[in-house]
Design a protein around this motif. Structure first.
Motif, mmCIF file in Angstrom:
data_model
loop_
_atom_site.group_PDB
_atom_site.id
_atom_site.type_symbol
_atom_site.label_atom_id
_atom_site.label_comp_id
_atom_site.label_asym_id
_atom_site.label_seq_id
_atom_site.Cartn_x
_atom_site.Cartn_y
_atom_site.Cartn_z
ATOM 1 N N LEU A 107 0.826 -1.206 0.000
ATOM 2 C CA LEU A 107 0.000 0.000 0.000
ATOM 3 C C LEU A 107 0.863 1.260 0.000
ATOM 4 C CD1 LEU A 107 -2.738 -1.151 2.536
ATOM 5 C CD2 LEU A 107 -3.073 -0.713 0.094
ATOM 6 N N VAL A 108 1.997 1.204 0.687
ATOM 7 C CA VAL A 108 2.912 2.348 0.681
ATOM 8 C C VAL A 108 3.467 2.569 -0.722
ATOM 9 C CG1 VAL A 108 5.131 3.201 1.531
ATOM 10 C CG2 VAL A 108 3.502 2.177 3.119
ATOM 11 N N LEU A 109 3.774 1.483 -1.428
ATOM 12 C CA LEU A 109 4.230 1.614 -2.811
ATOM 13 C C LEU A 109 3.158 2.270 -3.689
ATOM 14 C CD1 LEU A 109 6.069 -1.779 -3.503
ATOM 15 C CD2 LEU A 109 7.087 0.477 -3.168
ATOM 16 N N VAL A 110 1.907 1.884 -3.476
ATOM 17 C CA VAL A 110 0.811 2.494 -4.228
ATOM 18 C C VAL A 110 0.744 3.991 -3.949
ATOM 19 C CG1 VAL A 110 -1.705 2.584 -4.468
ATOM 20 C CG2 VAL A 110 -0.543 0.375 -4.348
ATOM 21 N N LEU A 111 0.886 4.366 -2.691
ATOM 22 C CA LEU A 111 0.853 5.780 -2.339
ATOM 23 C C LEU A 111 2.022 6.531 -2.963
ATOM 24 C CD1 LEU A 111 -0.212 5.636 1.410
ATOM 25 C CD2 LEU A 111 -1.572 6.399 -0.528
ATOM 26 N N GLY A 112 3.186 5.880 -3.035
ATOM 27 C CA GLY A 112 4.326 6.510 -3.686
ATOM 28 C C GLY A 112 4.065 6.781 -5.158
ATOM 29 N N VAL A 113 3.440 5.816 -5.831
ATOM 30 C CA VAL A 113 3.099 6.003 -7.251
ATOM 31 C C VAL A 113 2.066 7.108 -7.412
ATOM 32 C CG1 VAL A 113 2.060 4.896 -9.262
ATOM 33 C CG2 VAL A 113 3.700 3.637 -7.855
ATOM 34 N N LEU A 114 1.065 7.130 -6.529
ATOM 35 C CA LEU A 114 0.046 8.172 -6.604
ATOM 36 C C LEU A 114 0.649 9.556 -6.370
ATOM 37 C CD1 LEU A 114 -2.972 6.550 -4.705
ATOM 38 C CD2 LEU A 114 -2.719 6.887 -7.164
ATOM 39 N N GLY A 115 1.559 9.651 -5.417
ATOM 40 C CA GLY A 115 2.220 10.924 -5.163
ATOM 41 C C GLY A 115 3.048 11.385 -6.344
ATOM 42 N N LEU A 116 3.738 10.439 -6.986
ATOM 43 C CA LEU A 116 4.526 10.774 -8.169
ATOM 44 C C LEU A 116 3.630 11.239 -9.309
ATOM 45 C CD1 LEU A 116 7.423 10.756 -9.316
ATOM 46 C CD2 LEU A 116 6.996 8.417 -10.095
ATOM 47 N N LEU A 117 2.505 10.563 -9.502
ATOM 48 C CA LEU A 117 1.561 10.970 -10.545
ATOM 49 C C LEU A 117 0.970 12.343 -10.253
ATOM 50 C CD1 LEU A 117 -0.355 7.612 -11.209
ATOM 51 C CD2 LEU A 117 1.305 8.744 -12.707
ATOM 52 N N ALA A 118 0.642 12.591 -8.985
ATOM 53 C CA ALA A 118 0.084 13.888 -8.612
ATOM 54 C C ALA A 118 1.076 15.003 -8.880
ATOM 55 C CB ALA A 118 -0.327 13.877 -7.138
ATOM 56 N N GLN A 119 2.333 14.760 -8.534
ATOM 57 C CA GLN A 119 3.369 15.772 -8.752
ATOM 58 C C GLN A 119 3.556 16.053 -10.238
ATOM 59 O OE1 GLN A 119 5.074 17.376 -6.361
ATOM 60 N NE2 GLN A 119 6.489 18.476 -7.701
ATOM 61 N N ASN A 120 3.675 14.997 -11.046
ATOM 62 C CA ASN A 120 3.916 15.171 -12.479
ATOM 63 C C ASN A 120 2.707 15.759 -13.197
ATOM 64 O OD1 ASN A 120 6.527 14.176 -12.303
ATOM 65 N ND2 ASN A 120 5.913 12.069 -12.688
ATOM 66 N N CYS A 121 1.504 15.323 -12.823
ATOM 67 C CA CYS A 121 0.305 15.858 -13.471
ATOM 68 C C CYS A 121 0.119 17.336 -13.158
ATOM 69 C CB CYS A 121 -0.922 15.067 -13.023
ATOM 70 S SG CYS A 121 -1.024 13.400 -13.704
#
Length: 264
Positions: free
Chosen positions: A230-244
């Protein structure tokens, strides 16, 4: 790829270095887990990825992910709207600025997690509680950025507009707001991952629905591979939020000199 094209600042070089850095981190993670440096608290990469694969087929996981992303996005949009309005009012009206100066300086260093118990008592472990917490944690940051943008407005441009007969509202729309636009973009870029973090904290510590609550449940049951998945999922979501948010900032503010590509 030729040797001359390999520079640290080229897009391909950054991508390759990023992948190598991620692989190195995974190798260190696997080595530490295999050696049980942290005991049972650090699962292997394989066990974590297996849990992650199982999550992708779970309807509850996608429901938790959706509510987390939705609350973060809605809270961010509302925070930007409120922050822009407050920032323009405070930044352009001296009386309001001095009336709110002490309040903004007092609230600036207070993290939103401090008021989490109060929000839980008022709203309970609900989506509303998480949304209000995002607003409390993001509005002030946006307001401060907009105030800085207003203060950075070129006084010559304002005086010129005034000499051409532009009223206060027209000067605000045509001069002040475009000048503050990069500051608003910066607040969105910083606020996107921050809103996601606040929603997760609201679930982790306040019981609100979403991935934070799922992490708490996995930790309480001792399922550490699931926690790390779940932490990995949150890391991906945070990266997507930053890039978007950065992409939207560049697209919306393409007209601004700070985002214009230099013609060579």
């Amino acid at each position: 790829m030729t040797a001359s094209s390999w520079t640290p600042n080229s897009p391909i070089s950054r991508a390759v270095l990023g992948i190598l850095g991620a692989l190195l981190l995974l190798l260190l993670w696997q080595a530490a887990a295999s050696a049980q440096v942290f005991g049972q608290g650090l699962p292997t990469v394989g066990a974590t990825l297996a849990e992650l694969a199982a999550l992708l087929g779970s309807g509850d996981f996608w429901a938790d992910t959706w509510i987390t992303v939705w609350l973060a996005a809605l809270g961010l949009v509302l925070s930007v709207i409120c922050g822009v309005i407050l920032g323009l009012v405070i930044g352009t009206i001296d009386t309001v600025r001095y009336l709110t100066l002490a309040v903004t300086e007092f609230l600036k260093p207070i993290p939103p997690i401090v008021i989490l118990p109060l929000m839980v008592m008022i709203f309970g472990p609900t989506n509303t509680m998480a949304l209000v917490l995002v607003l409390c944690g993001s509005v002030l940051a946006t307001t401060i950025q907009v105030i800085a943008g207003v203060n950075d407005t070129d006084p010559v441009a304002l005086n010129t507009a005034r000499s051409f007969g532009m009223g206060p509202v027209e000067r605000l729309w045509r001069i002040t707001l475009p000048s503050a636009a990069p500051y608003i973009g910066t607040s969105v870029r910083i606020g996107a991952p921050t809103a996601l973090i606040i929603v997760v904290v609201a679930g982790l510590l306040g019981g609100a629905p979403g991935l934070g609550s799922a992490i708490y449940g996995a930790q309480a049951s001792g399922n550490y591979p699931l926690v790390y998945a779940l932490v990995l999922v949150l890391g991906v979501l945070g990266l997507l939020a930053q890039n978007c948010s950065a992409l939207i900032e560049r697209r919306v503010l393409h007209w601004h000199p700070a985002f214009r590509k230099v013609e060579k």
